[in-house]
Write a protein that holds these residues in place. Structure first.
Motif, PDB file in Angstrom:
ATOM      1  N   ARG A 278      63.159 -41.351  63.014  1.00 46.60           N
ATOM      2  CA  ARG A 278      63.421 -41.468  61.573  1.00 46.60           C
ATOM      3  C   ARG A 278      64.669 -42.324  61.313  1.00 46.60           C
ATOM      4  O   ARG A 278      64.692 -43.128  60.362  1.00 46.60           O
ATOM      5  N   LEU A 279      65.678 -42.159  62.162  1.00 45.96           N
ATOM      6  CA  LEU A 279      66.876 -42.990  62.007  1.00 45.96           C
ATOM      7  C   LEU A 279      66.561 -44.473  62.191  1.00 45.96           C
ATOM      8  O   LEU A 279      67.098 -45.335  61.478  1.00 45.96           O
ATOM      9  N   GLU A 280      65.714 -44.787  63.154  1.00 44.41           N
ATOM     10  CA  GLU A 280      65.355 -46.191  63.373  1.00 44.41           C
ATOM     11  C   GLU A 280      64.583 -46.752  62.188  1.00 44.41           C
ATOM     12  O   GLU A 280      64.735 -47.924  61.825  1.00 44.41           O
ATOM     13  N   GLU A 281      63.714 -45.905  61.560  1.00 40.87           N
ATOM     14  CA  GLU A 281      63.016 -46.364  60.358  1.00 40.87           C
ATOM     15  C   GLU A 281      64.011 -46.602  59.218  1.00 40.87           C
ATOM     16  O   GLU A 281      63.912 -47.602  58.486  1.00 40.87           O
ATOM     17  N   GLN A 282      64.972 -45.683  59.059  1.00 35.91           N
ATOM     18  CA  GLN A 282      66.008 -45.889  58.045  1.00 35.91           C
ATOM     19  C   GLN A 282      66.821 -47.145  58.343  1.00 35.91           C
ATOM     20  O   GLN A 282      67.152 -47.920  57.441  1.00 35.91           O
ATOM     21  N   ALA A 283      67.141 -47.340  59.606  1.00 39.85           N
ATOM     22  CA  ALA A 283      67.983 -48.483  59.989  1.00 39.85           C
ATOM     23  C   ALA A 283      67.314 -49.808  59.668  1.00 39.85           C
ATOM     24  O   ALA A 283      67.994 -50.787  59.344  1.00 39.85           O
ATOM     25  N   ALA A 284      65.974 -49.837  59.735  1.00 40.63           N
ATOM     26  CA  ALA A 284      65.275 -51.091  59.418  1.00 40.63           C
ATOM     27  C   ALA A 284      65.571 -51.513  57.982  1.00 40.63           C
ATOM     28  O   ALA A 284      65.831 -52.698  57.700  1.00 40.63           O
ATOM     29  N   GLY A 285      65.544 -50.547  57.035  1.00 39.19           N
ATOM     30  CA  GLY A 285      65.874 -50.883  55.653  1.00 39.19           C
ATOM     31  C   GLY A 285      67.338 -51.230  55.478  1.00 39.19           C
ATOM     32  O   GLY A 285      67.691 -52.124  54.701  1.00 39.19           O
ATOM     33  N   VAL A 286      68.218 -50.511  56.189  1.00 35.55           N
ATOM     34  CA  VAL A 286      69.651 -50.795  56.075  1.00 35.55           C
ATOM     35  C   VAL A 286      69.972 -52.169  56.655  1.00 35.55           C
ATOM     36  O   VAL A 286      70.772 -52.928  56.084  1.00 35.55           O
ATOM     37  N   ILE A 287      69.347 -52.523  57.767  1.00 32.19           N
ATOM     38  CA  ILE A 287      69.629 -53.815  58.420  1.00 32.19           C
ATOM     39  C   ILE A 287      69.236 -54.980  57.531  1.00 32.19           C
ATOM     40  O   ILE A 287      69.883 -56.030  57.526  1.00 32.19           O
ATOM     41  N   ARG A 288      68.150 -54.800  56.743  1.00 32.12           N
ATOM     42  CA  ARG A 288      67.730 -55.894  55.858  1.00 32.12           C
ATOM     43  C   ARG A 288      68.827 -56.251  54.852  1.00 32.12           C
ATOM     44  O   ARG A 288      68.890 -57.395  54.387  1.00 32.12           O
ATOM     45  N   ASN A 289      69.665 -55.282  54.500  1.00 30.24           N
ATOM     46  CA  ASN A 289      70.724 -55.512  53.515  1.00 30.24           C
ATOM     47  C   ASN A 289      72.104 -55.520  54.164  1.00 30.24           C
ATOM     48  O   ASN A 289      73.100 -55.183  53.526  1.00 30.24           O
ATOM     49  N   THR A 290      72.180 -55.877  55.436  1.00 36.11           N
ATOM     50  CA  THR A 290      73.439 -55.896  56.179  1.00 36.11           C
ATOM     51  C   THR A 290      73.592 -57.259  56.857  1.00 36.11           C
ATOM     52  O   THR A 290      72.603 -57.898  57.212  1.00 36.11           O
ATOM     53  N   SER A 291      74.828 -57.691  57.020  1.00 35.35           N
ATOM     54  CA  SER A 291      75.103 -58.974  57.672  1.00 35.35           C
ATOM     55  C   SER A 291      74.652 -58.931  59.136  1.00 35.35           C
ATOM     56  O   SER A 291      74.478 -57.845  59.704  1.00 35.35           O
ATOM     57  N   PRO A 292      74.449 -60.108  59.758  1.00 31.00           N
ATOM     58  CA  PRO A 292      73.982 -60.123  61.158  1.00 31.00           C
ATOM     59  C   PRO A 292      74.883 -59.338  62.095  1.00 31.00           C
ATOM     60  O   PRO A 292      74.398 -58.615  62.962  1.00 31.00           O
ATOM     61  N   LEU A 293      76.213 -59.453  61.911  1.00 32.99           N
ATOM     62  CA  LEU A 293      77.122 -58.721  62.792  1.00 32.99           C
ATOM     63  C   LEU A 293      76.996 -57.214  62.573  1.00 32.99           C
ATOM     64  O   LEU A 293      76.978 -56.427  63.524  1.00 32.99           O
ATOM     65  N   GLY A 294      76.890 -56.802  61.293  1.00 30.67           N
ATOM     66  CA  GLY A 294      76.702 -55.382  61.013  1.00 30.67           C
ATOM     67  C   GLY A 294      75.361 -54.874  61.514  1.00 30.67           C
ATOM     68  O   GLY A 294      75.263 -53.748  62.024  1.00 30.67           O
ATOM     69  N   ALA A 295      74.301 -55.719  61.365  1.00 31.49           N
ATOM     70  CA  ALA A 295      72.993 -55.325  61.881  1.00 31.49           C
ATOM     71  C   ALA A 295      73.024 -55.169  63.396  1.00 31.49           C
ATOM     72  O   ALA A 295      72.436 -54.234  63.958  1.00 31.49           O
TER      73      ALA A 295
END
Length: 651
Positions: A278-295
């Protein structure tokens, strides 16, 4: 008697009325606030000009008043009411005209000022509007983490608050625009213009609100993800502590109880896998709105947590399998203990053999051959200790397998002590091996260092002996050159011996370092050969200069004495002769002296080659040659003078 005052009064009244009529007509033409701003400004200027005509009207009314006074003074009583009535009419008309002038100009001026204030406010609004459009124009930048996203949201909220604050100014502008439109009817402030202004403001506000909503959603999504990650990490930490509580020597639980705890832990792994998914699914949405370094940081964090979970699962499986094995076979454990004891005994015997071979440091006075022998001994010991590495690994593995049995503490201590002794012997041998190799490297570098010192000395001797002025200097530096040549031969022998040790150098220092050393040796040998040859040439030159000093002295001293003798004899011939025979004899003597002088010049030039390479000798030869030439000129002068005097005597 009253006819003239009556005429003056009538004329002044007519003149005043005509003037006021013209003024009122002009005011009526300009009494309008409708239309564009340029027309309103033109009417404002016209009404201002009309207002400036008020003094002229005052003069005309004053003329009427004076004419009325004159007429009232001369007219009959029955005519006075009529005159006063006309006078009141003139005053009323004047007051109406003045009031009209003032009100018309003030009304137009007020509308113009009102419009100007509106335009200033409108310009201020549109400057803010353009600034806000520029601020909202760039797309939303991706941020590194939650804190940066919250900062970005706060900035967007400040912009939205700024937009909301401008609503009061916009309402006031729209109200002013409606009021102006009722007065001027200009399209720039009509309902369409007001709607456009309101629509532009609403568009900016909608854009600011959309940005705030979007950033709030992004920040909330990241914040929720961070809370879930923290919760999962707390769970993971608790599971790690639970698993580690069943491991190691400090665990006092029985084997069966450990196995039961591990089985309870196994039930948590499935829940942990689901939470991590579930965390990895959440992270996919968060990464879309995060800079490359943050992703990248988020992905690394997830990988790290999954890695910990997988390692924990592997550790759990290994420990559970090991515990089950312990429970299933006590006999296997006993066989392992026996095998460990046998292995430990063989390992200790191997260490004793290595210790008997000697691990003593090399004395400082050891020769090169002794150093090489010690290095080979240490290399053999190192290989022997390295061959024991697999046995050490097996001992450690077996020790880990039996560490859970408290009754094997003495055996475990023996294994640990043997391994520690092995590590100490290995470290000591490595230090001695490296120290011996370093000492050999210094020994092999010593000829090169000596050669550098010799090169400096040889170059200094060459520079000093480039030009030696006198014989004592040659006697001083020639032995030094011969000593430098002897040292050069010794260094060449040492370097040649070093070049024959290619295999030894390669085994000691590695092929690359040995090749570099041999290349340095070869380069140094070439430099030594060049300097050695230069010293040999300089030695030969100095030796030849010694010979030249002896030959030059033998040849030069008689010539110098002969020059002095000729100078004395010429000095004696400078006296006067009494008769012709005496003069003739002197001419013959002068002729002979001239021949001797020419012969002396030839002998001097013959000696000149002996002075080459010696500045002192060359200077002596040059001085004698100069004196000989001066002597020759003196003889020619005396001979010419003697010839002339003899001819005069004859005549």
């Amino acid at each position: 008697m009253t006819q003239k005052p009556q005429e003056d009064f009538d004329r002044s009244v007519e003149d005043a009325q005509a003037w006021m009529k013209v003024v009122q007509e002009q005011l009526q033409l300009n009494d309008n606030t409708q239309g564009p701003r340029a027309a309103l400004e033109a009417r404002l200027r016209e009404t201002e000009k009309i207002c400036q005509l008020e003094p002229e009207g005052c003069v005309k009314v004053e003329l009427v008043l004076r004419a009325a006074e004159a007429l009232l003074a001369t007219c009959r009583e029955g005519q006075k009411p009529e005159i006063l009535a006309r006078l009141r009419d003139i005053k009323c008309q004047w007051e109406e005209t003045v009031t009209y002038m003032t009100h018309c100009h003030s009304r137009i001026e007020w509308v113009w000022l009102h419009w100007s204030e509106y335009l200033l406010a409108q310009d201020e609004f549109y400057r803010w509007f353009q600034k806000m459009v520029v601020a909202l124009e760039p797309p939303m930048e991706l941020q590194l983490g939650l804190k940066e996203k919250q900062w970005q949201l706060s900035h967007a909220q400040v912009l939205l608050h700024n937009v909301d604050n401008q609503a009061v100014l916009l309402d006031r502008l729209l109200e002013e625009a409606g009021s102006l439109f009722n007065r001027i009817g200009d399209p720039s402030v009509d309902e369409d213009a007001q709607k456009r202004m309101k629509a532009e403001y609403d568009a900016v506000k909608a854009r600011a609100q959309h940005r705030v909503d979007l950033l709030a959603q992004v920040a909330q999504e990241h914040e929720q993800y961070r809370e879930d990650v923290n919760e999962f990490q707390l769970w993971l930490k608790a599971v790690v502590e639970k698993v580690h509580s069943c491991l190691g020597r400090n665990c006092k639980l029985a084997t069966e109880l450990r196995l039961s705890v591990l089985q309870d832990v196994a039930k948590d792994f499935s829940r942990g896998e689901e939470s991590l998914d579930r965390l990895e699914e959440q992270a996919a949405g968060v990464i879309r709105n995060t800079s490359p370094l943050g992703a990248e940081k988020i992905s690394g964090e997830l990988e790290e947590m999954r890695g910990v979970l997988e390692k924990l699962r592997v550790l759990w499986e290994e420990e559970e399998g090991r515990l089950r094995g312990l429970l299933q076979s006590k006999g296997a454990c006993e066989r392992q203990i026996q095998q460990l004891e046998v292995e430990l005994g063989e390992f200790k015997k191997g260490l004793q053999r290595v210790a008997q071979e000697g691990l003593e440091p090399v004395v400082k006075t050891a020769t090169e051959d002794e150093l090489v022998a010690h290095w080979r001994l240490f290399s053999g010991t190192q290989a022997a200790l390295a061959s024991e590495e697999p046995r050490v690994d097996r001992l450690q593995t077996q020790l880990k397998e039996l560490v859970t049995f408290p009754d094997l503490q003495s055996l475990s201590d023996s294994v640990v002590a043997a391994i520690q002794e092995y590590q100490c012997m290995k470290g000591r041998n490595t230090r001695l091996h490296n120290a011996t190799r370093a000492e050999l490297w210094q020994r092999f570098q010593r000829p090169l260092n000596d050669l550098q010192l010799w090169k400096a000395l040889a170059q200094r001797l060459l520079d000093i002996t480039t030009s030696l002025p006198d014989l004592p200097s040659i006697h001083t530096f020639l032995p030094q050159i011969e000593a430098a040549l002897t040292e050069s031969s010794r260094l060449k022998e040492q370097l040649a011996m070093l070049q024959l040790k290619t295999d030894l150098l390669g085994s000691l220092f590695g092929q690359e370092r040995a090749a570099a050393l041999l290349e340095q040796v070869a380069s140094s040998v070439r430099d030594r050969d060049l300097l050695h040859n230069s010293l040999l040439q300089r030695k030969s030159k100095l030796q030849s200069l010694l010979v030249q000093h002896k030959d030059f002295g033998v040849a030069f001293d008689p010539l110098h004495r002969k020059l002095l003798d000729l100078q004395a004899r010429i000095q004696a011939e400078k006296g006067l002769q009494r008769d012709l025979p005496g003069k003739q004899v002197r001419l013959l003597r002068l002729q002979g002296l001239q021949e001797e002088g020419l012969d002396l010049g030839t002998q001097i030039e013959a000696v000149r080659p002996l002075a080459q390479g010696n500045l002192s000798h060359q200077h002596k030869v040059d001085q004698v040659s100069s004196d000989q030439q001066a002597l020759q000129r003196t003889l020619e002068f005396l001979y010419a003078g003697g010839c002339c005097s003899g001819l005069l005597w004859w005549r």
